[in-house]
Design an enzyme around this catalytic site. Structure first.
Site, PDB file in Angstrom:
ATOM      1  N   CYS A 213     -15.472 -33.434  16.613  1.00 50.87           N
ATOM      2  CA  CYS A 213     -16.855 -33.881  16.668  1.00 50.87           C
ATOM      3  C   CYS A 213     -16.835 -35.409  16.643  1.00 50.87           C
ATOM      4  O   CYS A 213     -16.321 -36.003  15.684  1.00 50.87           O
ATOM      5  CB  CYS A 213     -17.652 -33.344  15.482  1.00 50.87           C
ATOM      6  SG  CYS A 213     -19.300 -34.071  15.330  1.00 50.87           S
TER       7      CYS A 213
ATOM      8  N   CYS B  22     -22.585 -36.847  11.147  1.00 55.86           N
ATOM      9  CA  CYS B  22     -22.332 -35.412  10.998  1.00 55.86           C
ATOM     10  C   CYS B  22     -22.293 -35.035   9.520  1.00 55.86           C
ATOM     11  O   CYS B  22     -21.417 -35.510   8.780  1.00 55.86           O
ATOM     12  CB  CYS B  22     -21.016 -35.041  11.668  1.00 55.86           C
ATOM     13  SG  CYS B  22     -20.594 -33.287  11.530  1.00 55.86           S
TER      14      CYS B  22
ATOM     15  N   GLU C  92       0.832  -1.196   0.000  1.00 59.19           N
ATOM     16  CA  GLU C  92       0.000   0.000   0.000  1.00 59.19           C
ATOM     17  C   GLU C  92       0.871   1.251   0.000  1.00 59.19           C
ATOM     18  O   GLU C  92       0.568   2.241  -0.669  1.00 59.19           O
ATOM     19  CB  GLU C  92      -0.930  -0.013   1.214  1.00 59.19           C
ATOM     20  CG  GLU C  92      -1.790   1.239   1.384  1.00 59.19           C
ATOM     21  CD  GLU C  92      -2.808   1.437   0.269  1.00 59.19           C
ATOM     22  OE1 GLU C  92      -3.448   2.495   0.243  1.00 59.19           O
ATOM     23  OE2 GLU C  92      -2.961   0.538  -0.593  1.00 59.19           O
TER      24      GLU C  92
ATOM     25  N   ARG D  17      19.294   4.010  10.449  1.00 64.69           N
ATOM     26  CA  ARG D  17      19.417   4.795   9.226  1.00 64.69           C
ATOM     27  C   ARG D  17      19.021   6.253   9.417  1.00 64.69           C
ATOM     28  O   ARG D  17      19.647   7.154   8.885  1.00 64.69           O
ATOM     29  CB  ARG D  17      18.534   4.167   8.155  1.00 64.69           C
ATOM     30  CG  ARG D  17      18.534   4.891   6.816  1.00 64.69           C
ATOM     31  CD  ARG D  17      17.649   4.101   5.870  1.00 64.69           C
ATOM     32  NE  ARG D  17      17.774   4.573   4.514  1.00 64.69           N
ATOM     33  CZ  ARG D  17      16.856   5.312   3.900  1.00 64.69           C
ATOM     34  NH1 ARG D  17      15.789   5.691   4.556  1.00 64.69           N
ATOM     35  NH2 ARG D  17      17.016   5.674   2.644  1.00 64.69           N
TER      36      ARG D  17
ATOM     37  N   SER E   4      18.991   5.838  -0.821  1.00 59.94           N
ATOM     38  CA  SER E   4      17.921   4.862  -0.957  1.00 59.94           C
ATOM     39  C   SER E   4      18.091   4.148  -2.298  1.00 59.94           C
ATOM     40  O   SER E   4      19.127   4.291  -2.954  1.00 59.94           O
ATOM     41  CB  SER E   4      16.570   5.565  -0.873  1.00 59.94           C
ATOM     42  OG  SER E   4      15.532   4.629  -0.925  1.00 59.94           O
ATOM     43  N   LEU E   5      17.093   3.403  -2.701  1.00 61.57           N
ATOM     44  CA  LEU E   5      17.085   2.750  -4.005  1.00 61.57           C
ATOM     45  C   LEU E   5      15.789   3.086  -4.723  1.00 61.57           C
ATOM     46  O   LEU E   5      14.727   3.162  -4.107  1.00 61.57           O
ATOM     47  CB  LEU E   5      17.184   1.225  -3.862  1.00 61.57           C
ATOM     48  CG  LEU E   5      18.521   0.628  -3.443  1.00 61.57           C
ATOM     49  CD1 LEU E   5      18.376  -0.880  -3.285  1.00 61.57           C
ATOM     50  CD2 LEU E   5      19.603   0.940  -4.458  1.00 61.57           C
TER      51      LEU E   5
ATOM     52  N   GLU F 271      21.455  -4.750   6.935  1.00 68.62           N
ATOM     53  CA  GLU F 271      20.098  -4.903   7.463  1.00 68.62           C
ATOM     54  C   GLU F 271      20.118  -5.845   8.658  1.00 68.62           C
ATOM     55  O   GLU F 271      20.619  -6.969   8.571  1.00 68.62           O
ATOM     56  CB  GLU F 271      19.169  -5.494   6.389  1.00 68.62           C
ATOM     57  CG  GLU F 271      18.947  -4.611   5.193  1.00 68.62           C
ATOM     58  CD  GLU F 271      17.893  -3.548   5.435  1.00 68.62           C
ATOM     59  OE1 GLU F 271      16.886  -3.835   6.101  1.00 68.62           O
ATOM     60  OE2 GLU F 271      18.091  -2.419   4.953  1.00 68.62           O
TER      61      GLU F 271
ATOM     62  N   LYS G 272      16.688  -8.762  -1.556  1.00 64.71           N
ATOM     63  CA  LYS G 272      16.350  -7.521  -0.863  1.00 64.71           C
ATOM     64  C   LYS G 272      15.781  -7.873   0.508  1.00 64.71           C
ATOM     65  O   LYS G 272      14.694  -8.412   0.628  1.00 64.71           O
ATOM     66  CB  LYS G 272      15.341  -6.727  -1.685  1.00 64.71           C
ATOM     67  CG  LYS G 272      15.074  -5.352  -1.134  1.00 64.71           C
ATOM     68  CD  LYS G 272      14.206  -4.570  -2.094  1.00 64.71           C
ATOM     69  CE  LYS G 272      13.934  -3.206  -1.511  1.00 64.71           C
ATOM     70  NZ  LYS G 272      13.347  -3.282  -0.166  1.00 64.71           N
TER      71      LYS G 272
END
Length: 772
Positions: free
Chosen positions: A473, A479, A82, A183, A130-131, A220, A162
């Site tokens: 059950c 059933c 998003e 960072r 950044s990238l 990272e 990544k």
């Protein structure tokens, strides 16, 4: 550049979707932005149309809010996908209205804003860039073409995974770790040195005789996927909020006031860039990685240097299909020009290098609303809660339901009905609810309560034995839910392979009133309830076409996009009209054809179709191969059953219990009377030419379907694996083999074409000729 140091343009593995790209500053009501850190930063928004200006303001504020939640509070409120979408949309607005694009725009900023925190500020020796991102293969190819044009040739590219983690900058002086910082905004980060020192993967002292006087590296910090579930379980047990995903767990664990908390978490790190370096010069990114590893720094085991554009795409494809093989979460591939001299020639923009790009995979994690938690009763009586969610697209498919396994798992994950949850779907893996986004709760959420009676038949639910987590059950015979699950299961590809007998058809045969509306949902009096044509799977092969002529199911048609009236409609036959009588549908005819063919299926498929608990295709094949008939299996003792390779005591006891039930005997006798094959011809058993071998088949073969190839391998004593590893003995490749062939070559595994596969099946590995 640091005085006396060499500035090496190795980009860090950072991107807009996992970082704060805009300074958090005040947005005026008229759409302009105030930022005391820049001169002339006011946007001349009056030059843009009012609608565009308003849209820009809304997008920018949503991005700023998302960045604040992501970095300042380690509690993201929207998914990476998003966030990417918002950034792409904002860039498009600015492309159409360039006057809105100023240095203050979220599209032009790099890094997180500086805020008052519990950590002291630290200035990085060299700025972290950044990238730029691409989201399609065409965009990736266009970027590589631009690079090739700029440098006059197609350069070698270094491809690496990544990492979806937290960016950290480390400084070593004379080989000693002196600083660790987040960072931040790319220039100034937070001092987390004490916490960084607790991470086992990060050396406090570099190794080797030629360590540099000064070294600044970027990488990272991540939380291993394998340890994430245990962490959340411990947090919930302690009455604390769980993390939504491993990236949040990494950030939250590193940014702790008490370094002992960080030390208790299994954090790790991978280094992928250099800021400042004194006394050394590397010709390529690959050489730099080799040297960093010699100094004891953790570098990625998942990178590859390639010479051709096609190899870049192969790397992207290979890891796109195998994302769960990495120890850390990944959301794409970073492609870098390997030659450092070409990196310098290409240079960088104000926010990202021109010699590196991040290819983003379709998201495997998204946020959505958990609308409800319901339960399903399976074919062996297991009662499983599952989440009903607002439909959302993840990993290329629309998902609106996901299993929650059992009540203990619901509690362990800490989810409430009404929560915004993080949903993960990796490739073909079953969708999984990872956990709630606690920060978005508004107080209307409610706890899920596991029912104590079966929602299908009303029987009291119970645990089979002490220590079980699954309620069951006990009414296996009566059933309706268990029956239609068994009928649906026996028709699956792994059992009798009756394609036309799907989920709805199974319900229509066993419980046609399943969707019957309540009296308050219809205007007229409801008709009398129908009686199911199948009260047990025993009668499946006795069915005649005429038996299905009157079966109807309840459907609710939509009217103007909303719910319309309920209707009772024929399922297996067409609806009669004034001109045409009711006739069997094409699918119904196909179902009867497939039922006839199913009678000749091999014994192992019949065993799977009996729905014996714990008996899947592997155990069924083992039992069929060893005993040869249902009668021999029924007469065998638990010890004899358990002695079969691939069976064991638990399966043996389950098989023995199944055959002791009276109504199960009726299934066998009626199926046998209808002509279902209950024994294999012992002369048909193929020679065990693949005993002990693991074979992977990839791509399309002319003479075998995928299931036929798998069955050919297993019936000859081999293991048909779905992925390539160092333990794979042979990889069979057909047309469009894809990443599995690439991985096989990377690992040096023997590769066969279809002719070689046929030879292997017939003769075994002796004298076989491979093609790779």
């Amino acid at each position: 550049m640091h005085p006396g140091g060499q500035a090496i343009l190795f980009a860090t593995d950072l991107d807009e979707s996992s970082s704060v790209n805009a300074q958090l500053c005040e947005l005026r009501k008229d759409g302009t932005m105030v930022d005391d850190s820049t001169q002339g930063g006011e946007l001349e928004a009056s030059e843009a149309g009012a609608e565009a200006r308003h849209h820009w303001t809304e997008l920018a504020q949503r991005i700023l809010d998302a960045q604040d939640a992501y970095y300042a509070r380690d509690a993201p409120t929207i998914s990476d996908a998003e966030y990417d979408r918002l950034m792409v949309e904002l860039k498009k607005v600015e492309d159409d209205h360039p006057e809105l694009r100023t240095p203050d725009s979220p599209t032009q900023r790099v890094g997180a804003p500086q805020r008052i925190t519990d950590f002291a500020p630290v200035k990085h020796l060299e700025r972290l860039l950044s990238l730029d991102n691409v989201f399609t293969r065409d965009e990736l190819s266009e970027w590589m073409n631009r690079v090739a044009t700029a440098v006059g040739k197609i350069p070698n590219f270094l491809c690496e995974l990544k990492i979806d983690g937290l960016a950290v900058d480390l400084v070593y002086r004379d080989g000693q770790l002196v600083s660790g910082a987040t960072r931040g905004d790319g220039r100034i980060g937070e001092d987390v040195t004490a916490n960084v020192r607790t991470i086992a993967a990060i050396p406090r002292k570099l190794t080797g005789d030629d360590v540099p006087r000064l070294l600044e590296v970027r990488g990272e910090v991540f939380f291993p996927v394998a340890d994430f579930t245990d962490l959340n379980a411990a947090l919930i047990e302690a009455g604390k909020n769980p993390f939504a995903n491993p990236r949040n767990a990494a950030a939250g664990s590193l940014r702790q006031k008490d370094s002992r908390v960080t030390a208790s978490r299994p954090l790790s790190m991978i280094v992928h860039g250099i800021g400042v370096l004194e006394g050394h010069d590397f010709p390529s990114q690959g050489h730099a990685y080799d040297k960093l590893a010699q100094w004891g720094l953790p570098v990625s085991p998942y990178f590859k240097i390639v010479e051709h554009v096609d190899e870049v795409h192969e790397f992207v494809t290979r890891w796109g299909e195998s994302r769960d093989e990495a120890s850390h979460q990944i959301d794409g591939v970073v492609v870098k020009v390997d030659d450092v001299s070409l990196q310098r020639k290409l240079g960088a923009t104000s926010r990202a290098p021109r010699w590196a790009i991040a290819y983003k995979y379709p998201p495997e994690e998204v946020n959505t609303e958990l609308l409800d938690i319901r339960v399903n009763v399976g074919r062996t009586g297991r009662v499983t809660p599952y989440g009903v969610m607002r439909p959302v697209t993840v990993a290329g498919s629309t998902v609106e339901m996901a299993t929650l396994h059992n009540a203990f798992e619901v509690k362990r994950k800490g989810v409430l009905i009404g929560d915004t949850v993080v949903l993960r779907k990796a490739g073909d893996v079953i969708p999984e609810i990872l956990g709630p986004v606690v920060e978005l709760r508004n107080g209307t959420e409610r706890e899920f309560l596991m029912p104590d009676h079966c929602p299908s038949c009303g029987a009291e639910l119970a645990y089979e034995k002490n220590g079980d987590k699954d309620l069951r059950c006990p009414n296996a015979q009566g059933c309706p839910s268990q029956l239609h699950e068994r009928v649906f299961g026996l028709a699956s590809r792994g059992a009798l392979d009756i394609e036309a007998l799907g989920w709805e058809a199974a319900i229509a045969l066993t419980d046609p009133e399943n969707q019957r509306p309540g009296d308050d949902e219809v205007a007229e009096e409801l008709p009398k309830r129908q009686t199911a044509v199948l009260s047990s799977e025993a009668g499946l092969f006795d069915l005649q076409l005429d038996d299905l002529a009157e079966i109807k199911v309840w459907r609710r048609r939509k009217v103007n996009g909303g719910p319309g009236p309920w209707q009772l409609e024929p399922y297996f036959f067409t609806k009669a009209t004034a001109k045409k009588p009711s006739t069997p549908t094409a699918t119904t005819k196909k179902m009867f054809d497939e039922l006839a063919k199913a009678k000749s299926q091999p014994l192992w498929r019949v065993l799977v179709a009996l729905s014996i608990r714990h008996v899947g295709p592997t155990a069924a094949r083992a039992l069929a191969t060893h005993f040869g008939s249902v009668e021999a299996i029924r007469e065998a003792s638990v010890e004899e059953l358990a002695g079969v390779d691939g069976v064991g005591e638990i399966i043996a006891e389950s098989v023995k219990r199944w055959f002791e039930v009276d109504w199960h005997q009726e299934i066998i006798s009626r199926w046998a009377a209808a002509g279902v094959r209950m024994a294999d011809d012992r002369d048909e058993a193929p020679e065990q030419t693949l005993e002990g071998l693991t074979v992977v088949v990839t791509g399309s073969l002319e003479g075998f379907s995928r299931d036929e190839a798998k069955e050919a391998i297993v019936s000859r004593g081999g293991k048909a694996a779905g992925s390539v590893s160092r333990k794979t003995d042979y990889v069979v490749v057909g047309e469009n083999a894809g990443s599995k062939e690439t991985k096989a070559r990377d690992l040096g595994r023997p590769i066969l074409d279809e002719a070689g596969f046929r030879y292997l099946l017939e003769n075994g590995p002796q004298g076989i000729t491979t093609i790779g």
